[in-house]
Design an enzyme around this catalytic site. Sequence first.
Site, PDB file in Angstrom:
ATOM      1  N   HIS A  98      37.269  57.192  88.053  1.00 42.23           N
ATOM      2  CA  HIS A  98      38.462  56.940  87.733  1.00 42.23           C
ATOM      3  C   HIS A  98      39.022  58.051  86.889  1.00 42.23           C
ATOM      4  O   HIS A  98      39.626  57.577  85.866  1.00 42.23           O
ATOM      5  CB  HIS A  98      38.599  55.780  87.322  1.00 42.23           C
ATOM      6  CG  HIS A  98      40.134  55.048  87.563  1.00 42.23           C
ATOM      7  ND1 HIS A  98      40.341  53.957  87.612  1.00 42.23           N
ATOM      8  CD2 HIS A  98      41.184  55.690  87.476  1.00 42.23           C
ATOM      9  CE1 HIS A  98      41.603  53.728  87.898  1.00 42.23           C
ATOM     10  NE2 HIS A  98      42.392  54.781  87.829  1.00 42.23           N
ATOM     11  N   GLU A 143      35.360  48.071  88.669  1.00 41.26           N
ATOM     12  CA  GLU A 143      35.149  49.340  87.976  1.00 41.26           C
ATOM     13  C   GLU A 143      34.983  48.666  86.375  1.00 41.26           C
ATOM     14  O   GLU A 143      35.385  47.609  85.995  1.00 41.26           O
ATOM     15  CB  GLU A 143      36.344  50.225  87.545  1.00 41.26           C
ATOM     16  CG  GLU A 143      36.860  50.863  88.917  1.00 41.26           C
ATOM     17  CD  GLU A 143      38.127  51.746  88.898  1.00 41.26           C
ATOM     18  OE1 GLU A 143      38.521  51.662  87.735  1.00 41.26           O
ATOM     19  OE2 GLU A 143      38.567  52.148  89.840  1.00 41.26           O
ATOM     20  N   ARG A 184      44.010  52.664  94.505  1.00 42.64           N
ATOM     21  CA  ARG A 184      43.316  51.342  93.835  1.00 42.64           C
ATOM     22  C   ARG A 184      41.902  51.033  94.607  1.00 42.64           C
ATOM     23  O   ARG A 184      41.998  50.713  95.607  1.00 42.64           O
ATOM     24  CB  ARG A 184      44.149  50.270  93.495  1.00 42.64           C
ATOM     25  CG  ARG A 184      44.990  50.482  92.217  1.00 42.64           C
ATOM     26  CD  ARG A 184      44.403  50.330  90.873  1.00 42.64           C
ATOM     27  NE  ARG A 184      45.373  50.247  89.673  1.00 42.64           N
ATOM     28  CZ  ARG A 184      45.368  51.546  89.057  1.00 42.64           C
ATOM     29  NH1 ARG A 184      44.901  52.636  89.438  1.00 42.64           N
ATOM     30  NH2 ARG A 184      46.437  51.635  88.218  1.00 42.64           N
TER      31      ARG A 184
HETATM   32  P1  NAP Z   1      54.786  55.124  94.014  1.00 39.75           P
HETATM   33  O1  NAP Z   1      55.966  56.073  93.543  1.00 39.75           O
HETATM   34  O2  NAP Z   1      55.541  53.642  93.790  1.00 39.75           O
HETATM   35  O3  NAP Z   1      54.182  55.356  95.375  1.00 39.75           O
HETATM   36  C1  NAP Z   1      53.876  53.918  95.874  1.00 39.75           C
HETATM   37  C2  NAP Z   1      54.083  54.180  97.528  1.00 39.75           C
HETATM   38  O4  NAP Z   1      53.359  53.310  98.086  1.00 39.75           O
HETATM   39  C3  NAP Z   1      55.398  54.160  98.025  1.00 39.75           C
HETATM   40  O5  NAP Z   1      55.690  54.968  98.986  1.00 39.75           O
HETATM   41  C4  NAP Z   1      55.454  52.587  98.624  1.00 39.75           C
HETATM   42  O6  NAP Z   1      56.125  52.833  99.777  1.00 39.75           O
HETATM   43  C5  NAP Z   1      53.855  52.672  99.110  1.00 39.75           C
HETATM   44  N1  NAP Z   1      53.513  51.278  99.053  1.00 39.75           N
HETATM   45  C6  NAP Z   1      53.855  50.152  98.130  1.00 39.75           C
HETATM   46  N2  NAP Z   1      53.228  49.219  98.701  1.00 39.75           N
HETATM   47  C7  NAP Z   1      52.877  49.359  99.718  1.00 39.75           C
HETATM   48  C8  NAP Z   1      52.112  48.366 100.999  1.00 39.75           C
HETATM   49  N3  NAP Z   1      51.941  47.229 100.754  1.00 39.75           N
HETATM   50  N4  NAP Z   1      51.711  49.062 102.247  1.00 39.75           N
HETATM   51  C9  NAP Z   1      51.862  50.442 102.352  1.00 39.75           C
HETATM   52  N5  NAP Z   1      52.529  51.397 101.492  1.00 39.75           N
HETATM   53  C10 NAP Z   1      53.008  50.433 100.235  1.00 39.75           C
HETATM   54  O7  NAP Z   1      53.690  55.017  93.016  1.00 39.75           O
HETATM   55  P2  NAP Z   1      53.011  56.627  92.582  1.00 39.75           P
HETATM   56  O8  NAP Z   1      53.407  56.976  91.126  1.00 39.75           O
HETATM   57  O9  NAP Z   1      52.917  57.582  93.534  1.00 39.75           O
HETATM   58  O10 NAP Z   1      51.485  55.876  92.354  1.00 39.75           O
HETATM   59  C11 NAP Z   1      50.787  55.140  93.191  1.00 39.75           C
HETATM   60  C12 NAP Z   1      49.470  54.425  92.812  1.00 39.75           C
HETATM   61  O11 NAP Z   1      48.492  55.450  92.599  1.00 39.75           O
HETATM   62  C13 NAP Z   1      49.596  53.661  91.423  1.00 39.75           C
HETATM   63  O12 NAP Z   1      50.056  52.374  91.787  1.00 39.75           O
HETATM   64  C14 NAP Z   1      48.261  53.442  91.113  1.00 39.75           C
HETATM   65  O13 NAP Z   1      47.678  52.500  91.672  1.00 39.75           O
HETATM   66  C15 NAP Z   1      47.663  54.915  91.604  1.00 39.75           C
HETATM   67  N6  NAP Z   1      47.123  55.745  90.610  1.00 39.75           N
HETATM   68  C16 NAP Z   1      45.834  56.109  90.554  1.00 39.75           C
HETATM   69  C17 NAP Z   1      45.526  56.954  89.590  1.00 39.75           C
HETATM   70  C18 NAP Z   1      43.851  57.411  89.509  1.00 39.75           C
HETATM   71  O14 NAP Z   1      43.732  57.666  88.355  1.00 39.75           O
HETATM   72  N7  NAP Z   1      43.348  57.424  90.390  1.00 39.75           N
HETATM   73  C19 NAP Z   1      46.291  57.658  88.783  1.00 39.75           C
HETATM   74  C20 NAP Z   1      47.632  57.350  88.821  1.00 39.75           C
HETATM   75  C21 NAP Z   1      48.118  56.296  89.712  1.00 39.75           C
HETATM   76  P3  NAP Z   1      57.049  51.454 100.268  1.00 39.75           P
HETATM   77  O15 NAP Z   1      57.778  50.778  99.029  1.00 39.75           O
HETATM   78  O16 NAP Z   1      57.943  51.965 101.396  1.00 39.75           O
HETATM   79  O17 NAP Z   1      55.878  50.710 100.679  1.00 39.75           O
END
Ligand code: NAP
Length: 327
Positions: free
Chosen positions: A281, A263, A234
Amino acid sequence: MTDLSTVKILVPGRFHPETFETLQATFDVVTIPGRDASVLTEEQRQAIRGIAQGGSVPASLMDALPNLEIVANFGVGYDGVDVAHAAAKGIMVTNTPDVLTEEVADTTVGLLLMTVREFPAAERHLREGRWHGEGAYRLTPMTLRGRRVGIMGLGRIGLAIARRLEGFGVPIAYHNRSPRSDVAYAYHDTLQGLAEAVDTLIIAAPGGAATEKAVDAAVLKALGPDGVLINIGRGTTVDEAALIEALETGTIAAAGLDVFENEPHVPERLTALPNTVLLPHVGSASRHTRREMGNLVIANLKAWFSGEEPVSPVAECVKAGISRAGR
Ligand code: NAP
């Protein structure tokens, strides 16, 4: 058994067209242009039981809909939804995990290579006839060879990125709030520590208050003059002003960004920089993957209004004990 065609679902703002068609064929859909519920009639406000959307749901919109039961978010990231407010009111929130993981990881690796090896500029060189006129594109100062990669957010997407990068022969480290027990990658308990240990930082963590401006001037300085920042998570996670400053002054070498603070507005100072690769994005933006995401939105709503548990409730709602059975 509820007749789904009588269930009123609000779609605020623009929505994925194919999913919108299925929603309309399945439920009784009401649309509004933005997030302002005052354009709804009193009767509509009372009747709406669900929201399907892919942007934001502020507390004010939830409060305007007294019989709202579920917010089905189109996207895995739901930082735009006031989930604390939803959980406090007993409203279920669902998202679209897993179905987009591989697509976003593919995009990330593409963005990394584009940034490090300057492929967009090299392609422009060819299209502008300069290969023929001036000769070969310059040898790139940067390479993926010898790089050390750090991932902030080794979750579903972060791990899919890491697995791909194993094939590129680069060492991988990561920072989460807590270490994973199922990987051998080096863990750093602070983002600053991770940035000090690597020269290539990939952000795949969620947005929201907990990660806001986490990548600040100090983290960028720690990444160093050969440093490359890739952000697929993000835009809010990066202090954009500090990043621009770091790119302009050579504090880091380059950045590849798919997401931005405000954005679709991208600062001119970013677009003017030659050491950035900027994508609008598009992490999950293939027809295939957006269709899968839409199917999951529909599946969550169908399950809920058929009296079953939703397929992918968000953690905050599960933790708050919100369930279909509890209604
Ligand atoms: P996920 O499986 O929930 O993974 C998120 C990871 O971030 C977890 O390993 C979590 O570990 C870590 N995390 C959460 N809060 C944190 C913090 N404050 N500090 C450090 N690490 C932290 O989610 P995902 O499915 O991989 O998706 C991740 C993100 O990608 C989404 O939330 C979205 O914002 C982004 N995304 C972007 C696009 C795009 O088009 N660019 C598309 C899809 C998703 P811990 O809980 O141990 O901290």
